[in-house]
Design a protein around this motif. Structure first.
Motif, PDB file in Angstrom:
ATOM      1  N   GLU A   1       8.095  -9.140   1.974  1.00  0.00           N
ATOM      2  CA  GLU A   1       8.791  -8.966   0.930  1.00  0.00           C
ATOM      3  C   GLU A   1       7.696  -8.760  -0.310  1.00  0.00           C
ATOM      4  OE1 GLU A   1      11.657 -11.471  -2.076  1.00  0.00           O
ATOM      5  OE2 GLU A   1      11.935 -11.849   0.061  1.00  0.00           O
ATOM      6  N   ILE A   2       8.016  -7.822  -1.339  1.00  0.00           N
ATOM      7  CA  ILE A   2       7.054  -7.656  -2.433  1.00  0.00           C
ATOM      8  C   ILE A   2       7.875  -8.414  -3.480  1.00  0.00           C
ATOM      9  CG2 ILE A   2       5.863  -6.048  -3.898  1.00  0.00           C
ATOM     10  CD1 ILE A   2       4.982  -4.612  -1.726  1.00  0.00           C
ATOM     11  N   GLY A   3       7.529  -9.236  -4.458  1.00  0.00           N
ATOM     12  CA  GLY A   3       8.313  -9.652  -5.504  1.00  0.00           C
ATOM     13  C   GLY A   3       7.621 -10.363  -6.462  1.00  0.00           C
ATOM     14  N   PHE A   4       8.461 -11.263  -7.300  1.00  0.00           N
ATOM     15  CA  PHE A   4       7.843 -11.836  -8.403  1.00  0.00           C
ATOM     16  C   PHE A   4       7.235 -10.961  -9.067  1.00  0.00           C
ATOM     17  CE2 PHE A   4       8.823 -14.928  -4.892  1.00  0.00           C
ATOM     18  CZ  PHE A   4       9.509 -15.895  -5.689  1.00  0.00           C
TER      19      PHE A   4
ATOM     20  N   GLN B   1      -3.904 -11.532   0.236  1.00  0.00           N
ATOM     21  CA  GLN B   1      -4.488 -11.344  -1.060  1.00  0.00           C
ATOM     22  C   GLN B   1      -5.765 -10.430  -1.372  1.00  0.00           C
ATOM     23  OE1 GLN B   1      -4.469 -15.665  -2.085  1.00  0.00           O
ATOM     24  NE2 GLN B   1      -3.366 -15.183  -3.786  1.00  0.00           N
ATOM     25  N   PRO B   2      -5.565  -9.121  -1.117  1.00  0.00           N
ATOM     26  CA  PRO B   2      -6.884  -8.369  -0.970  1.00  0.00           C
ATOM     27  C   PRO B   2      -7.234  -7.944  -2.530  1.00  0.00           C
ATOM     28  CG  PRO B   2      -5.054  -6.893  -0.428  1.00  0.00           C
ATOM     29  CD  PRO B   2      -4.617  -8.331  -0.208  1.00  0.00           C
ATOM     30  N   THR B   3      -8.202  -7.543  -2.870  1.00  0.00           N
ATOM     31  CA  THR B   3      -8.563  -7.005  -4.091  1.00  0.00           C
ATOM     32  C   THR B   3      -8.678  -5.461  -4.047  1.00  0.00           C
ATOM     33  OG1 THR B   3     -10.060  -8.808  -4.810  1.00  0.00           O
ATOM     34  CG2 THR B   3     -10.240  -6.744  -5.992  1.00  0.00           C
ATOM     35  N   LEU B   4      -7.629  -4.917  -4.732  1.00  0.00           N
ATOM     36  CA  LEU B   4      -7.427  -3.249  -4.706  1.00  0.00           C
ATOM     37  C   LEU B   4      -7.432  -2.814  -6.189  1.00  0.00           C
ATOM     38  CD1 LEU B   4      -3.813  -3.783  -2.587  1.00  0.00           C
ATOM     39  CD2 LEU B   4      -6.329  -3.436  -1.787  1.00  0.00           C
ATOM     40  N   THR B   5      -8.358  -1.815  -5.949  1.00  0.00           N
ATOM     41  CA  THR B   5      -8.450  -1.007  -7.139  1.00  0.00           C
ATOM     42  C   THR B   5      -7.746   0.509  -7.154  1.00  0.00           C
ATOM     43  OG1 THR B   5     -10.447  -2.128  -7.532  1.00  0.00           O
ATOM     44  CG2 THR B   5     -10.419  -0.269  -8.823  1.00  0.00           C
TER      45      THR B   5
ATOM     46  N   ILE C   1      -5.083   0.272 -12.847  1.00  0.00           N
ATOM     47  CA  ILE C   1      -4.996  -1.202 -12.668  1.00  0.00           C
ATOM     48  C   ILE C   1      -6.051  -1.573 -11.709  1.00  0.00           C
ATOM     49  CG2 ILE C   1      -2.900  -1.885 -13.655  1.00  0.00           C
ATOM     50  CD1 ILE C   1      -1.871  -1.930 -10.916  1.00  0.00           C
ATOM     51  N   GLU C   2      -6.177  -2.809 -11.421  1.00  0.00           N
ATOM     52  CA  GLU C   2      -7.010  -3.662 -10.209  1.00  0.00           C
ATOM     53  C   GLU C   2      -5.921  -4.841 -10.033  1.00  0.00           C
ATOM     54  OE1 GLU C   2     -11.204  -4.596 -10.052  1.00  0.00           O
ATOM     55  OE2 GLU C   2     -10.379  -6.608  -9.913  1.00  0.00           O
ATOM     56  N   ILE C   3      -5.828  -5.379  -8.946  1.00  0.00           N
ATOM     57  CA  ILE C   3      -5.242  -6.394  -8.610  1.00  0.00           C
ATOM     58  C   ILE C   3      -6.119  -7.097  -7.814  1.00  0.00           C
ATOM     59  CG2 ILE C   3      -2.830  -5.361  -8.508  1.00  0.00           C
ATOM     60  CD1 ILE C   3      -2.532  -5.251  -5.628  1.00  0.00           C
ATOM     61  N   ARG C   4      -6.061  -8.312  -7.869  1.00  0.00           N
ATOM     62  CA  ARG C   4      -7.195  -9.379  -7.105  1.00  0.00           C
ATOM     63  C   ARG C   4      -6.111 -10.713  -6.981  1.00  0.00           C
ATOM     64  NH1 ARG C   4      -7.615 -13.117 -10.724  1.00  0.00           N
ATOM     65  NH2 ARG C   4      -8.457 -13.039 -13.019  1.00  0.00           N
TER      66      ARG C   4
ATOM     67  N   THR D   1       2.232   1.101  -5.118  1.00  0.00           N
ATOM     68  CA  THR D   1       1.700   2.241  -4.320  1.00  0.00           C
ATOM     69  C   THR D   1       0.244   1.429  -3.586  1.00  0.00           C
ATOM     70  OG1 THR D   1       2.521   4.103  -5.455  1.00  0.00           O
ATOM     71  CG2 THR D   1       0.595   4.211  -3.964  1.00  0.00           C
ATOM     72  N   MET D   2      -0.258   0.770  -4.352  1.00  0.00           N
ATOM     73  CA  MET D   2      -1.550  -0.081  -3.655  1.00  0.00           C
ATOM     74  C   MET D   2      -0.810  -1.017  -2.972  1.00  0.00           C
ATOM     75  SD  MET D   2      -4.577  -0.082  -6.693  1.00  0.00           S
ATOM     76  CE  MET D   2      -3.737  -1.299  -7.622  1.00  0.00           C
ATOM     77  N   MET D   3      -0.046  -1.917  -3.162  1.00  0.00           N
ATOM     78  CA  MET D   3       0.712  -2.860  -2.377  1.00  0.00           C
ATOM     79  C   MET D   3       1.147  -2.421  -1.118  1.00  0.00           C
ATOM     80  SD  MET D   3       2.000  -5.890  -5.124  1.00  0.00           S
ATOM     81  CE  MET D   3       2.187  -6.880  -3.925  1.00  0.00           C
ATOM     82  N   LEU D   4       2.058  -1.280  -1.190  1.00  0.00           N
ATOM     83  CA  LEU D   4       2.620  -0.617  -0.065  1.00  0.00           C
ATOM     84  C   LEU D   4       1.512  -0.093   0.912  1.00  0.00           C
ATOM     85  CD1 LEU D   4       5.649   0.840  -1.950  1.00  0.00           C
ATOM     86  CD2 LEU D   4       5.712  -0.990  -0.224  1.00  0.00           C
ATOM     87  N   ASP D   5       0.448   0.655   0.359  1.00  0.00           N
ATOM     88  CA  ASP D   5      -0.514   1.232   1.366  1.00  0.00           C
ATOM     89  C   ASP D   5      -1.286   0.514   2.075  1.00  0.00           C
ATOM     90  OD1 ASP D   5       0.279   3.966   0.261  1.00  0.00           O
ATOM     91  OD2 ASP D   5      -1.428   3.904  -1.003  1.00  0.00           O
ATOM     92  N   HIS D   6      -1.441  -0.841   1.440  1.00  0.00           N
ATOM     93  CA  HIS D   6      -2.223  -1.974   2.142  1.00  0.00           C
ATOM     94  C   HIS D   6      -1.526  -2.567   3.270  1.00  0.00           C
ATOM     95  CE1 HIS D   6      -4.975  -5.375   2.849  1.00  0.00           C
ATOM     96  NE2 HIS D   6      -3.801  -6.383   2.602  1.00  0.00           N
ATOM     97  N   VAL D   7      -0.152  -3.108   2.865  1.00  0.00           N
ATOM     98  CA  VAL D   7       0.853  -3.709   3.792  1.00  0.00           C
ATOM     99  C   VAL D   7       1.213  -2.810   5.115  1.00  0.00           C
ATOM    100  CG1 VAL D   7       2.797  -3.621   2.615  1.00  0.00           C
ATOM    101  CG2 VAL D   7       2.266  -5.777   3.809  1.00  0.00           C
ATOM    102  N   PHE D   8       1.579  -1.622   4.853  1.00  0.00           N
ATOM    103  CA  PHE D   8       1.876  -0.750   5.501  1.00  0.00           C
ATOM    104  C   PHE D   8       0.897  -0.600   6.928  1.00  0.00           C
ATOM    105  CE2 PHE D   8       5.644   1.194   3.120  1.00  0.00           C
ATOM    106  CZ  PHE D   8       6.556   0.356   3.866  1.00  0.00           C
ATOM    107  N   ARG D   9      -0.307  -0.912   6.573  1.00  0.00           N
ATOM    108  CA  ARG D   9      -0.963  -0.857   7.857  1.00  0.00           C
ATOM    109  C   ARG D   9      -0.883  -2.059   8.963  1.00  0.00           C
ATOM    110  NH1 ARG D   9      -5.956  -1.866   4.105  1.00  0.00           N
ATOM    111  NH2 ARG D   9      -6.626  -2.950   5.996  1.00  0.00           N
ATOM    112  N   PHE D  10       0.140  -2.827   8.469  1.00  0.00           N
ATOM    113  CA  PHE D  10       0.312  -4.301   9.315  1.00  0.00           C
ATOM    114  C   PHE D  10       1.959  -4.417   9.540  1.00  0.00           C
ATOM    115  CE2 PHE D  10      -3.061  -4.696   6.249  1.00  0.00           C
ATOM    116  CZ  PHE D  10      -4.207  -4.875   7.172  1.00  0.00           C
ATOM    117  N   VAL D  11       2.748  -3.871   8.598  1.00  0.00           N
ATOM    118  CA  VAL D  11       4.191  -4.106   8.837  1.00  0.00           C
ATOM    119  C   VAL D  11       4.804  -2.798   8.783  1.00  0.00           C
ATOM    120  CG1 VAL D  11       4.188  -6.545   7.913  1.00  0.00           C
ATOM    121  CG2 VAL D  11       4.768  -4.509   6.504  1.00  0.00           C
ATOM    122  N   ASP D  12       6.149  -2.817   9.227  1.00  0.00           N
ATOM    123  CA  ASP D  12       6.937  -1.409   9.487  1.00  0.00           C
ATOM    124  C   ASP D  12       8.108  -1.388   8.233  1.00  0.00           C
ATOM    125  OD1 ASP D  12       5.843  -0.741  11.797  1.00  0.00           O
ATOM    126  OD2 ASP D  12       7.327  -1.833  12.827  1.00  0.00           O
TER     127      ASP D  12
END
Length: 175
Positions: free
Chosen positions: A96-99, A10-14, A18-21, A117-128
């Motif tokens: 998974e990204i969902g809901f 649950q990072p905060t991404l800007t 939008i911003e997600i937190r 894009t923000m969610m994928l950029d963050h998570v692709f540092r950790f998963v394939d």
């Protein structure tokens, strides 16, 4: 170097729009207001999620998941939707990204594209691989996933709230 699976769900991404937190319990009223339009849910397997008691279950699950976000329009500062990371499978280097939902005025491309894009950029540092599970009849979500480059993998069935099995489709994006 192998990416680590020790990452913040649950990072905060800007972004620009939008911003997600991290979603917080005190966000319920604002998020319920964003979710109150029945047309948001008309193609969704749980098409009554605009009702307070049904939405409460969705919201409680989001808080319990420890991977849910409030999506905030930067221009106004108001919550316009939600999304979450869940079903992390470290051995498969997959999440998974969902809901995900956005108010209707934010449909049609740029807001969802920036969110994913923000969610994928963050998570692709950790998963394939990131997977998306969508109700088979939810054509809007399927089209939105294709717009961001997700590829159809297979059909499956998932249990609904009432325990009945419902058809879903799985899409994926690989790093």
């Amino acid at each position: 170097m192998e990416p680590s699976l020790e990452f913040e769900l649950q990072p905060t991404l800007t972004g620009t729009l939008i911003e997600i937190r991290p979603l917080k319990p005190e966000d319920f009223n604002a998020l319920f207001e964003a979710a109150g339009d029945p047309l948001i849910w008309e193609q969704h397997p749980e098409n009554d999620r605009y009702k307070r008691e049904i939405f409460q279950k969705y919201f409680d699950g989001a808080i319990e998941s420890k991977g849910a976000f409030a999506v905030i329009e930067r221009k106004t500062g108001r919550i316009i939707g939600s999304s979450r990371y869940h079903n992390l499978k470290p051995s498969e280097r997959e999440v998974e990204i969902g809901f995900t939902f956005l108010q209707r005025e934010f449909w049609g491309g740029s807001y969802n594209r920036e969110l994913k894009t923000m969610m994928l950029d963050h998570v692709f540092r950790f998963v394939d691989r990131v997977v998306f599970v969508v109700g088979e009849d939810n054509l809007r979500s399927r089209k939105a996933l294709e717009k961001i480059g997700a590829k159809f993998l297979r059909r499956t069935e998932r249990a609904a709230r009432d325990g009945t099995m419902r058809p879903h489709v799985i899409f994926a994006i690989t790093r």
